[in-house]
Scaffold this motif. Structure first.
Motif, short mmCIF file in Angstrom:
data_model
loop_
_atom_site.label_atom_id
_atom_site.label_comp_id
_atom_site.label_asym_id
_atom_site.label_seq_id
_atom_site.Cartn_x
_atom_site.Cartn_y
_atom_site.Cartn_z
N SER A 38 0.83 -1.19 0.00
CA SER A 38 0.00 0.00 0.00
C SER A 38 0.87 1.25 0.00
N GLU A 39 0.35 2.32 -0.57
CA GLU A 39 1.05 3.60 -0.58
C GLU A 39 1.09 4.23 0.82
N GLU A 40 0.31 3.71 1.74
CA GLU A 40 0.17 4.29 3.07
C GLU A 40 1.26 3.84 4.05
N VAL A 41 2.06 2.83 3.68
CA VAL A 41 3.07 2.30 4.61
C VAL A 41 4.44 2.24 3.95
N ILE A 42 5.45 2.14 4.79
CA ILE A 42 6.84 2.01 4.34
C ILE A 42 7.36 0.67 4.87
#
Length: 177
Positions: A38-42
């Motif tokens: 997801s783009e929301e996590v690293i």
């Protein structure tokens, strides 16, 4: 604060993890699996562990933090150990057997139920009344087990049907005179 997300995922010996763009790939003795990130996590790989961090304090980032950690844990466990679901077939004359790449079940219908086995799933029938489904992808193993169970779910009066091993069936009393 995510209780699940803050725990790092341990990468066992013999498993290679790569992050290419927005895709996490894991390769082990049971094959190779990948999942989108997801783009929301690293996600970072450090010291034999996979660390997941939220990108911001936004609600969506915090929700995806624990979810991504759990999916990564399942991915790594799948390629290193694999997952197994066991089913029991209960009923007089009910039985199952593997014939080549198909599972043939006699479940009290006028015909046998024939199910094609996907290439990435392995099925073993130790006894005619037990089915062991195993594979590297947890979601596919669980979905295939649920599909087999849906052909004849256990009924509450006699308990006949296909059920998960250890599943408790709430039994009902039959009609009275």
């Amino acid at each position: 604060m995510s209780r699940v997300g803050k725990n790092p995922v341990e990468i066992p010996q013999g498993v290679d993890c790569n992050i290419a763009g927005n895709i996490l790939q894991a390769k082990g003795k049971n094959g190779q699996l990948s999942m989108p990130i997801s783009e929301e996590v690293i996600i970072e790989v450090k010291d034999g562990h996979l660390h997941v961090q939220p990108r911001s304090k936004a609600k969506a980032s915090l929700m995806m933090w624990g979810t991504t950690q759990s999916l990564a844990q399942n991915l790594i466990t799948g390629v290193s150990e694999g997952f197994t679901k066991r089913l029991e077939v209960n009923g007089v004359g009910y039985r199952a057997q593997v014939q080549g790449s198909t599972l043939v079940m006699n479940l009290g219908f006028s015909h046998d139920v024939v199910v094609d086995i996907p290439s990435d799933i392995k099925i073993v029938c130790e006894k005619p009344t037990s089915i062991a489904i195993s594979g590297a992808d947890r979601q596919k193993v669980g979905e295939f087990a649920a599909n087999i169970r849906s052909y004849r779910p256990p009924e509450p009066y006699k308990g006949k049907g296909v059920k998960y091993e250890g599943e408790y069936i709430l039994r009902k009393e039959g009609k009275k005179k």
